[in-house]
Write a protein that holds these residues in place. Sequence first.
Motif, PDB file in Angstrom:
ATOM      1  N   ALA A  23       0.823  -1.205   0.000  1.00 62.04           N
ATOM      2  CA  ALA A  23       0.000   0.000   0.000  1.00 62.04           C
ATOM      3  C   ALA A  23       0.857   1.255   0.000  1.00 62.04           C
ATOM      4  O   ALA A  23       0.342   2.362   0.192  1.00 62.04           O
ATOM      5  CB  ALA A  23      -0.932  -0.005   1.214  1.00 62.04           C
ATOM      6  N   ALA A  24       2.146   1.111  -0.241  1.00 60.42           N
ATOM      7  CA  ALA A  24       3.078   2.240  -0.182  1.00 60.42           C
ATOM      8  C   ALA A  24       2.702   3.322  -1.183  1.00 60.42           C
ATOM      9  O   ALA A  24       2.281   3.035  -2.316  1.00 60.42           O
ATOM     10  CB  ALA A  24       4.502   1.756  -0.447  1.00 60.42           C
ATOM     11  N   THR A  25       2.860   4.571  -0.766  1.00 56.94           N
ATOM     12  CA  THR A  25       2.700   5.706  -1.668  1.00 56.94           C
ATOM     13  C   THR A  25       4.035   6.278  -2.110  1.00 56.94           C
ATOM     14  O   THR A  25       4.083   7.126  -3.001  1.00 56.94           O
ATOM     15  CB  THR A  25       1.882   6.822  -0.996  1.00 56.94           C
ATOM     16  OG1 THR A  25       2.605   7.325   0.145  1.00 56.94           O
ATOM     17  CG2 THR A  25       0.527   6.305  -0.543  1.00 56.94           C
ATOM     18  N   ALA A  26       5.125   5.832  -1.476  1.00 56.50           N
ATOM     19  CA  ALA A  26       6.470   6.290  -1.829  1.00 56.50           C
ATOM     20  C   ALA A  26       7.431   5.118  -1.769  1.00 56.50           C
ATOM     21  O   ALA A  26       7.350   4.274  -0.871  1.00 56.50           O
ATOM     22  CB  ALA A  26       6.933   7.403  -0.887  1.00 56.50           C
ATOM     23  N   THR A  55      20.159   6.998  -5.916  1.00 58.76           N
ATOM     24  CA  THR A  55      18.826   6.678  -5.411  1.00 58.76           C
ATOM     25  C   THR A  55      17.774   6.979  -6.469  1.00 58.76           C
ATOM     26  O   THR A  55      17.800   8.029  -7.110  1.00 58.76           O
ATOM     27  CB  THR A  55      18.509   7.494  -4.144  1.00 58.76           C
ATOM     28  OG1 THR A  55      19.462   7.165  -3.129  1.00 58.76           O
ATOM     29  CG2 THR A  55      17.112   7.177  -3.620  1.00 58.76           C
ATOM     30  N   VAL A  56      16.867   6.039  -6.637  1.00 57.10           N
ATOM     31  CA  VAL A  56      15.698   6.194  -7.498  1.00 57.10           C
ATOM     32  C   VAL A  56      14.482   6.352  -6.587  1.00 57.10           C
ATOM     33  O   VAL A  56      14.300   5.559  -5.648  1.00 57.10           O
ATOM     34  CB  VAL A  56      15.528   4.973  -8.416  1.00 57.10           C
ATOM     35  CG1 VAL A  56      14.227   5.054  -9.190  1.00 57.10           C
ATOM     36  CG2 VAL A  56      16.712   4.835  -9.357  1.00 57.10           C
ATOM     37  N   ARG A  57      13.646   7.343  -6.850  1.00 60.16           N
ATOM     38  CA  ARG A  57      12.505   7.604  -5.968  1.00 60.16           C
ATOM     39  C   ARG A  57      11.228   7.783  -6.772  1.00 60.16           C
ATOM     40  O   ARG A  57      11.213   8.503  -7.774  1.00 60.16           O
ATOM     41  CB  ARG A  57      12.754   8.857  -5.130  1.00 60.16           C
ATOM     42  CG  ARG A  57      11.725   9.086  -4.039  1.00 60.16           C
ATOM     43  CD  ARG A  57      12.088  10.303  -3.203  1.00 60.16           C
ATOM     44  NE  ARG A  57      11.345  10.319  -1.952  1.00 60.16           N
ATOM     45  CZ  ARG A  57      11.394  11.301  -1.066  1.00 60.16           C
ATOM     46  NH1 ARG A  57      12.154  12.366  -1.304  1.00 60.16           N
ATOM     47  NH2 ARG A  57      10.697  11.241   0.048  1.00 60.16           N
ATOM     48  N   PHE A  58      10.163   7.127  -6.317  1.00 62.55           N
ATOM     49  CA  PHE A  58       8.827   7.303  -6.875  1.00 62.55           C
ATOM     50  C   PHE A  58       7.882   7.695  -5.737  1.00 62.55           C
ATOM     51  O   PHE A  58       7.888   7.073  -4.675  1.00 62.55           O
ATOM     52  CB  PHE A  58       8.315   6.016  -7.522  1.00 62.55           C
ATOM     53  CG  PHE A  58       9.086   5.597  -8.745  1.00 62.55           C
ATOM     54  CD1 PHE A  58       8.881   6.222  -9.964  1.00 62.55           C
ATOM     55  CD2 PHE A  58      10.025   4.576  -8.674  1.00 62.55           C
ATOM     56  CE1 PHE A  58       9.582   5.842 -11.090  1.00 62.55           C
ATOM     57  CE2 PHE A  58      10.731   4.180  -9.799  1.00 62.55           C
ATOM     58  CZ  PHE A  58      10.516   4.817 -11.011  1.00 62.55           C
ATOM     59  N   THR A  59       7.071   8.704  -5.961  1.00 62.14           N
ATOM     60  CA  THR A  59       6.098   9.146  -4.959  1.00 62.14           C
ATOM     61  C   THR A  59       4.730   9.298  -5.619  1.00 62.14           C
ATOM     62  O   THR A  59       4.595   9.234  -6.841  1.00 62.14           O
ATOM     63  CB  THR A  59       6.521  10.492  -4.331  1.00 62.14           C
ATOM     64  OG1 THR A  59       6.623  11.481  -5.364  1.00 62.14           O
ATOM     65  CG2 THR A  59       7.854  10.370  -3.615  1.00 62.14           C
ATOM     66  N   GLY A  60       3.730   9.509  -4.771  1.00 63.51           N
ATOM     67  CA  GLY A  60       2.378   9.722  -5.283  1.00 63.51           C
ATOM     68  C   GLY A  60       1.680   8.465  -5.740  1.00 63.51           C
ATOM     69  O   GLY A  60       0.689   8.539  -6.487  1.00 63.51           O
ATOM     70  N   LEU A  61       2.129   7.300  -5.305  1.00 65.74           N
ATOM     71  CA  LEU A  61       1.448   6.056  -5.657  1.00 65.74           C
ATOM     72  C   LEU A  61       0.109   5.995  -4.941  1.00 65.74           C
ATOM     73  O   LEU A  61      -0.062   6.563  -3.847  1.00 65.74           O
ATOM     74  CB  LEU A  61       2.303   4.855  -5.261  1.00 65.74           C
ATOM     75  CG  LEU A  61       3.451   4.451  -6.191  1.00 65.74           C
ATOM     76  CD1 LEU A  61       4.529   5.519  -6.275  1.00 65.74           C
ATOM     77  CD2 LEU A  61       4.055   3.120  -5.732  1.00 65.74           C
ATOM     78  N   PRO A  62      -0.883   5.314  -5.501  1.00 63.77           N
ATOM     79  CA  PRO A  62      -2.191   5.229  -4.842  1.00 63.77           C
ATOM     80  C   PRO A  62      -2.088   4.515  -3.493  1.00 63.77           C
ATOM     81  O   PRO A  62      -1.385   3.514  -3.358  1.00 63.77           O
ATOM     82  CB  PRO A  62      -3.048   4.437  -5.837  1.00 63.77           C
ATOM     83  CG  PRO A  62      -2.087   3.774  -6.756  1.00 63.77           C
ATOM     84  CD  PRO A  62      -0.882   4.639  -6.807  1.00 63.77           C
ATOM     85  N   ALA A  63      -2.815   5.032  -2.509  1.00 62.70           N
ATOM     86  CA  ALA A  63      -2.735   4.528  -1.129  1.00 62.70           C
ATOM     87  C   ALA A  63      -3.666   3.337  -0.945  1.00 62.70           C
ATOM     88  O   ALA A  63      -4.662   3.401  -0.210  1.00 62.70           O
ATOM     89  CB  ALA A  63      -3.066   5.650  -0.149  1.00 62.70           C
TER      90      ALA A  63
END
Length: 397
Positions: free
Chosen positions: A65-68, A129-137
Amino acid sequence: MHTEPDWIATPLTADLLRGALDLERTEHGLLPHRLPAGARAQNTDEQLAMAESQPSGVRLAFRSAATAVELDILRTKRDYTGFPSRPDGLYDLLVDGHPAGQTPANGGNVLTIDMTTWNGTMTEGPVGTVRFTGLPAREKDVEIWLPHNETTELVALRTDAPVAPARDRGRRVWLHHGSSISHGTDAASPTGVWPAVAASLGGVELINLGLGGSAMLDPFTARAMRDTPADLISVKMGINIVNQDAMRLRAFGPALHGFLDTIREGHPDTPLLVVSPIHCAIHEDTPGPTAPDLSAIGEGRLLFAAMGDPAEVPTGKLTLRTVREEMARIVRQRAADDPNLHYLDGLDLYGESDAAALPLPDRVHPDAATHRHIGERFAERVFTGDGAFARSTRPAG
């Protein structure tokens, strides 16, 4: 006000990775390999060593359920002396199978290769570092496809919610072997490599053994394929053997038979598709070897030229035309006793008329649009209708 997530560190383990045949523990973390240790031990070619360590088709796959998400990596990028630096490799994010983000990495090593001598110089760099944010909760399937053209050591995985291995979606596993074209040279991103495009359209799980410069009918690659569980198998062969002037016709036929025999030892009834080379004008009727066009290098352009003599074809020198004829003949012969063996002419994926509309920029490798074209053609001809892989359920046994 921006606040950092409460990160949860998850150990990087085999059950979070798909598409790799082996994982090596390094001083930095985990290095995915696309050939097992036994095959690597028998290899002495630096090109193959580099190619198999570049994770084409390899992806982190988990449910969360991660958003980041943050992934620390140590990449090794490849550049060429006298040419502009190559674009950074990209990481493609999929959420529940749909594109949801894309980013390059920072830091890392750079291997600079002199194309006149093929010697390389390594410049070391830091972990990035690779970063993704804003994933659906919500609970979802997350995939991070690693760059197809950069050796990538996985150092650490952090998320803002717990992670579990991805579920088995019941998809058939497609094991594919080919050259740099299958590996993804000049594709835009890891999910843009033509086998990845075809796998997505065909609804299958990909293991990509496209090995740049190294589709050479090596027995250790055949044994790796023999020992890898798979529901569907394809072998796209010919261009490397021609452009490295590696065999004459006398050796090529028995070598192909032997390669297929070895695969069949582990997969006697699995649908097995043999694919001949796509159109490549410089080698249709001119043998190898292939070499960089030195006049173009002087102008800062990378173009390849065929250096062989067409007059030697009657003595057994190989061209793409003769390779296709021999491959078709061998599959016809074997298919009489092997109803699950199939042949696909590479010209059906990319032929002379396609080359007029979508020319190969360096005369050998497809660009991003052509990768998608080939992947769509393959999916249409192989995964639908009466295609070799058209069955929607796993074969019995």
